[in-house]
Design a protein around this motif. Structure first.
Motif, PDB file in Angstrom:
ATOM      1  N   GLY A  58      74.512  31.547  23.191  1.00 55.54           N
ATOM      2  CA  GLY A  58      75.101  30.315  22.945  1.00 55.54           C
ATOM      3  C   GLY A  58      75.355  29.910  21.585  1.00 55.54           C
ATOM      4  N   ARG A  59      75.172  30.827  20.579  1.00 52.02           N
ATOM      5  CA  ARG A  59      75.398  30.351  19.129  1.00 52.02           C
ATOM      6  C   ARG A  59      76.581  31.006  18.669  1.00 52.02           C
ATOM      7  NH1 ARG A  59      69.342  30.627  16.523  1.00 52.02           N
ATOM      8  NH2 ARG A  59      68.031  30.035  18.498  1.00 52.02           N
ATOM      9  N   GLY A  60      77.399  31.718  19.350  1.00 47.10           N
ATOM     10  CA  GLY A  60      78.650  32.082  18.811  1.00 47.10           C
ATOM     11  C   GLY A  60      78.672  33.584  18.145  1.00 47.10           C
ATOM     12  N   ILE A  61      77.416  34.047  18.578  1.00 50.21           N
ATOM     13  CA  ILE A  61      77.307  35.791  18.131  1.00 50.21           C
ATOM     14  C   ILE A  61      78.218  36.735  19.012  1.00 50.21           C
ATOM     15  CG2 ILE A  61      75.660  37.707  17.765  1.00 50.21           C
ATOM     16  CD1 ILE A  61      73.466  35.502  17.331  1.00 50.21           C
ATOM     17  N   TYR A  62      78.287  36.738  20.234  1.00 49.77           N
ATOM     18  CA  TYR A  62      79.115  37.175  21.122  1.00 49.77           C
ATOM     19  C   TYR A  62      80.399  37.379  20.583  1.00 49.77           C
ATOM     20  CZ  TYR A  62      81.638  39.400  25.200  1.00 49.77           C
ATOM     21  OH  TYR A  62      82.351  39.858  26.009  1.00 49.77           O
ATOM     22  N   ARG A  63      81.008  35.979  20.433  1.00 46.94           N
ATOM     23  CA  ARG A  63      82.344  35.906  19.940  1.00 46.94           C
ATOM     24  C   ARG A  63      82.498  36.550  18.650  1.00 46.94           C
ATOM     25  NH1 ARG A  63      86.175  30.906  20.565  1.00 46.94           N
ATOM     26  NH2 ARG A  63      87.330  31.213  18.696  1.00 46.94           N
ATOM     27  N   ALA A  64      81.649  36.415  17.591  1.00 47.59           N
ATOM     28  CA  ALA A  64      81.696  36.964  16.199  1.00 47.59           C
ATOM     29  C   ALA A  64      81.776  38.537  16.617  1.00 47.59           C
ATOM     30  CB  ALA A  64      80.665  36.554  15.480  1.00 47.59           C
ATOM     31  N   LEU A  65      81.020  39.090  17.498  1.00 53.09           N
ATOM     32  CA  LEU A  65      80.994  40.639  17.312  1.00 53.09           C
ATOM     33  C   LEU A  65      82.283  40.901  18.098  1.00 53.09           C
ATOM     34  CD1 LEU A  65      77.504  41.306  18.679  1.00 53.09           C
ATOM     35  CD2 LEU A  65      78.219  41.614  16.565  1.00 53.09           C
ATOM     36  N   VAL A  66      82.885  40.222  18.933  1.00 51.22           N
ATOM     37  CA  VAL A  66      84.366  40.618  19.425  1.00 51.22           C
ATOM     38  C   VAL A  66      85.457  40.370  18.254  1.00 51.22           C
ATOM     39  CG1 VAL A  66      86.261  39.831  20.719  1.00 51.22           C
ATOM     40  CG2 VAL A  66      84.043  39.802  21.562  1.00 51.22           C
ATOM     41  N   TRP A 105      82.632  47.648  24.616  1.00 50.31           N
ATOM     42  CA  TRP A 105      81.536  47.804  25.298  1.00 50.31           C
ATOM     43  C   TRP A 105      80.095  47.317  24.938  1.00 50.31           C
ATOM     44  CZ3 TRP A 105      83.023  49.928  29.774  1.00 50.31           C
ATOM     45  CH2 TRP A 105      84.144  50.643  29.749  1.00 50.31           C
ATOM     46  N   GLY A 106      79.146  47.107  25.805  1.00 51.19           N
ATOM     47  CA  GLY A 106      77.726  46.941  25.465  1.00 51.19           C
ATOM     48  C   GLY A 106      77.588  45.843  24.588  1.00 51.19           C
ATOM     49  N   GLY A 107      78.458  44.619  24.728  1.00 50.00           N
ATOM     50  CA  GLY A 107      78.013  43.534  24.149  1.00 50.00           C
ATOM     51  C   GLY A 107      76.871  42.631  24.492  1.00 50.00           C
ATOM     52  N   GLY A 108      75.665  42.571  23.841  1.00 51.83           N
ATOM     53  CA  GLY A 108      74.728  41.931  24.464  1.00 51.83           C
ATOM     54  C   GLY A 108      73.886  40.930  23.390  1.00 51.83           C
ATOM     55  N   THR A 109      73.319  39.927  23.842  1.00 57.01           N
ATOM     56  CA  THR A 109      72.571  39.135  22.943  1.00 57.01           C
ATOM     57  C   THR A 109      71.295  39.002  23.551  1.00 57.01           C
ATOM     58  OG1 THR A 109      74.646  37.951  22.223  1.00 57.01           O
ATOM     59  CG2 THR A 109      72.659  37.021  21.556  1.00 57.01           C
ATOM     60  N   MET A 141      71.889  41.049  12.850  1.00 62.06           N
ATOM     61  CA  MET A 141      70.532  40.970  12.300  1.00 62.06           C
ATOM     62  C   MET A 141      70.324  39.408  11.807  1.00 62.06           C
ATOM     63  SD  MET A 141      69.474  44.004  12.668  1.00 62.06           S
ATOM     64  CE  MET A 141      67.825  43.896  11.743  1.00 62.06           C
ATOM     65  N   ALA A 142      69.173  39.065  12.388  1.00 55.65           N
ATOM     66  CA  ALA A 142      68.664  37.657  11.868  1.00 55.65           C
ATOM     67  C   ALA A 142      67.518  38.020  10.960  1.00 55.65           C
ATOM     68  CB  ALA A 142      68.345  36.815  13.169  1.00 55.65           C
ATOM     69  N   GLY A 143      67.580  38.112   9.763  1.00 59.33           N
ATOM     70  CA  GLY A 143      66.621  38.380   8.883  1.00 59.33           C
ATOM     71  C   GLY A 143      66.336  40.208   9.188  1.00 59.33           C
ATOM     72  N   ALA A 144      65.029  40.280   9.571  1.00 58.77           N
ATOM     73  CA  ALA A 144      64.748  41.684   9.995  1.00 58.77           C
ATOM     74  C   ALA A 144      64.973  42.149  11.563  1.00 58.77           C
ATOM     75  CB  ALA A 144      63.366  42.316   9.426  1.00 58.77           C
ATOM     76  N   GLU A 145      65.192  41.044  12.101  1.00 57.54           N
ATOM     77  CA  GLU A 145      65.308  41.185  13.660  1.00 57.54           C
ATOM     78  C   GLU A 145      66.613  41.376  14.149  1.00 57.54           C
ATOM     79  OE1 GLU A 145      64.328  38.198  17.750  1.00 57.54           O
ATOM     80  OE2 GLU A 145      64.184  37.314  15.650  1.00 57.54           O
ATOM     81  N   PRO A 146      66.881  42.259  15.314  1.00 57.36           N
ATOM     82  CA  PRO A 146      68.086  42.591  15.844  1.00 57.36           C
ATOM     83  C   PRO A 146      68.225  41.543  16.863  1.00 57.36           C
ATOM     84  CG  PRO A 146      66.620  44.183  16.451  1.00 57.36           C
ATOM     85  CD  PRO A 146      65.705  43.484  15.641  1.00 57.36           C
ATOM     86  N   VAL A 147      69.138  40.987  16.997  1.00 58.54           N
ATOM     87  CA  VAL A 147      69.600  39.666  17.791  1.00 58.54           C
ATOM     88  C   VAL A 147      70.724  40.110  18.683  1.00 58.54           C
ATOM     89  CG1 VAL A 147      68.292  38.000  16.609  1.00 58.54           C
ATOM     90  CG2 VAL A 147      70.714  38.439  16.369  1.00 58.54           C
ATOM     91  N   ALA A 148      71.549  40.791  18.620  1.00 60.22           N
ATOM     92  CA  ALA A 148      72.542  41.321  19.302  1.00 60.22           C
ATOM     93  C   ALA A 148      73.271  42.661  18.855  1.00 60.22           C
ATOM     94  CB  ALA A 148      73.677  40.339  19.244  1.00 60.22           C
ATOM     95  N   ARG A 188      83.746  36.736  30.919  1.00 68.13           N
ATOM     96  CA  ARG A 188      84.972  36.554  31.177  1.00 68.13           C
ATOM     97  C   ARG A 188      85.519  35.257  30.556  1.00 68.13           C
ATOM     98  NH1 ARG A 188      88.356  36.920  36.829  1.00 68.13           N
ATOM     99  NH2 ARG A 188      90.210  35.717  36.134  1.00 68.13           N
ATOM    100  N   PRO A 189      84.808  34.040  30.912  1.00 63.51           N
ATOM    101  CA  PRO A 189      85.189  32.701  30.153  1.00 63.51           C
ATOM    102  C   PRO A 189      85.680  32.930  28.533  1.00 63.51           C
ATOM    103  CG  PRO A 189      83.418  32.239  31.725  1.00 63.51           C
ATOM    104  CD  PRO A 189      83.427  33.784  31.538  1.00 63.51           C
ATOM    105  N   VAL A 190      84.676  33.408  27.867  1.00 68.93           N
ATOM    106  CA  VAL A 190      84.581  33.715  26.499  1.00 68.93           C
ATOM    107  C   VAL A 190      85.686  34.325  26.135  1.00 68.93           C
ATOM    108  CG1 VAL A 190      83.392  34.158  24.311  1.00 68.93           C
ATOM    109  CG2 VAL A 190      81.913  33.493  26.276  1.00 68.93           C
ATOM    110  N   LEU A 191      86.021  35.430  26.777  1.00 65.31           N
ATOM    111  CA  LEU A 191      87.167  36.472  26.336  1.00 65.31           C
ATOM    112  C   LEU A 191      88.711  35.690  26.775  1.00 65.31           C
ATOM    113  CD1 LEU A 191      85.621  39.642  27.712  1.00 65.31           C
ATOM    114  CD2 LEU A 191      86.117  39.014  25.406  1.00 65.31           C
ATOM    115  N   GLU A 192      88.505  34.728  27.796  1.00 65.45           N
ATOM    116  CA  GLU A 192      89.782  34.271  28.205  1.00 65.45           C
ATOM    117  C   GLU A 192      89.933  33.182  27.239  1.00 65.45           C
ATOM    118  OE1 GLU A 192      89.978  34.303  33.210  1.00 65.45           O
ATOM    119  OE2 GLU A 192      88.714  32.849  32.133  1.00 65.45           O
ATOM    120  N   ARG A 193      88.990  32.470  26.681  1.00 60.75           N
ATOM    121  CA  ARG A 193      89.372  31.436  25.543  1.00 60.75           C
ATOM    122  C   ARG A 193      89.654  32.208  24.396  1.00 60.75           C
ATOM    123  NH1 ARG A 193      84.541  29.086  27.845  1.00 60.75           N
ATOM    124  NH2 ARG A 193      83.179  30.074  26.297  1.00 60.75           N
TER     125      ARG A 193
END
Length: 259
Positions: free
Chosen positions: A206-214, A196-200, A173-180, A238-243
């Protein structure tokens, strides 16, 4: 990791030894050299594992088509790159299946992953425990992937009500907005948990939210006693997960057949 041994463990625990992945009427059964799940809506129905060859593949495919068609169910044959025979994909297409986008099966030993990741400033990760949170996850899913999420709403609500120990959903959440948003599926009795279902949503990528959720889900999996994470990774993730330390083991392609 010994990739061959890990892939064999994955096949044994999550495919050949699969158990129902949802509440209600979902059932897993072994029919000859095929392991399949059958479930009413909104559950998933399809073939999880098979041990076929050139002589047995066509008959096994016809048997599964007959089973699901008789029930009026759409179903998926989840084909992995190491499945045999090598012509199985071609045979599925000839039997009326439509292949979806190919993804990569990635596995990671949680203790060896780089999990030093926090959400960016102004973004917080919240657990999903009720219908309101499920609605936020579904909204993110629709925005991030451009697909209807009514099935996800129904399935998550059912799982959280009937079998909460097998699924963890989170929303950023960014304030009251769901972003990922994303979910973690736990398989009790095995060392595996699935991402499963990781989406932003567009504009927050490109701000690191996907990585933070992993990282958040990985810590949860460890706390629940799991050793490995599996992901069916798109070409974007895949590239994010490989890193982070995940290893690509094989491909996975959904073949879908509608009655």
């Amino acid at each position: 990791m010994d990739h061959a041994a890990l892939l064999a463990l994955f096949d044994r625990d999550l495919r050949e030894g699969a158990r129902p992945d949802g509440p209600g009427d979902a059932r897993v059964e072994r029919v000859g050299a095929v392991v399949r799940q059958t479930a009413g809506a909104p559950g998933w129905s399809g073939v999880l594992w098979s041990a076929l060859d050139e002589d047995t593949a066509d008959a096994a495919i016809a048997e599964q088509v007959g089973h699901y068609t008789g029930l009026g169910l759409e179903f998926e044959w989840k084909l992995y790159g190491h499945d045999r025979p090598a012509t199985l994909g071609r045979r599925l297409r000839a039997a009326g299946f439509t292949p979806g986008p190919q993804e990569t099966l990635m596995l990671g030993e949680i203790s060896a992953l780089d999990l030093d990741a926090e959400p960016p400033r102004g973004v917080r990760v919240e657990p999903v425990t009720d219908a309101h949170g499920v609605g936020l996850v579904a909204d993110v899913h629709e925005q991030a992937f451009g697909r209807d999420s009514s099935w996800l709403r129904a399935e998550l609500l059912a799982r959280l009500a009937a079998d909460p120990g097998t699924v963890v959903a989170v929303v950023a959440m960014a304030g009251a907005e769901p972003v990922a948003a994303a979910r973690l599926e736990l398989v009790p009795g095995t060392p595996f948990a699935g991402l499963w279902g990781g989406g932003t949503v567009q504009g927050w990528r490109g701000r690191g939210i996907y990585r933070a959720l992993v990282a958040h889900r990985a810590h949860t999996a460890v706390a629940r006693g799991h050793t490995y994470l599996r992901v069916d990774a798109s070409s974007q993730s895949r590239p994010v997960l490989e890193r982070l330390g995940f290893a690509a083991l094989t491909s996975t392609t959904p073949y879908v057949r509608t009655p």
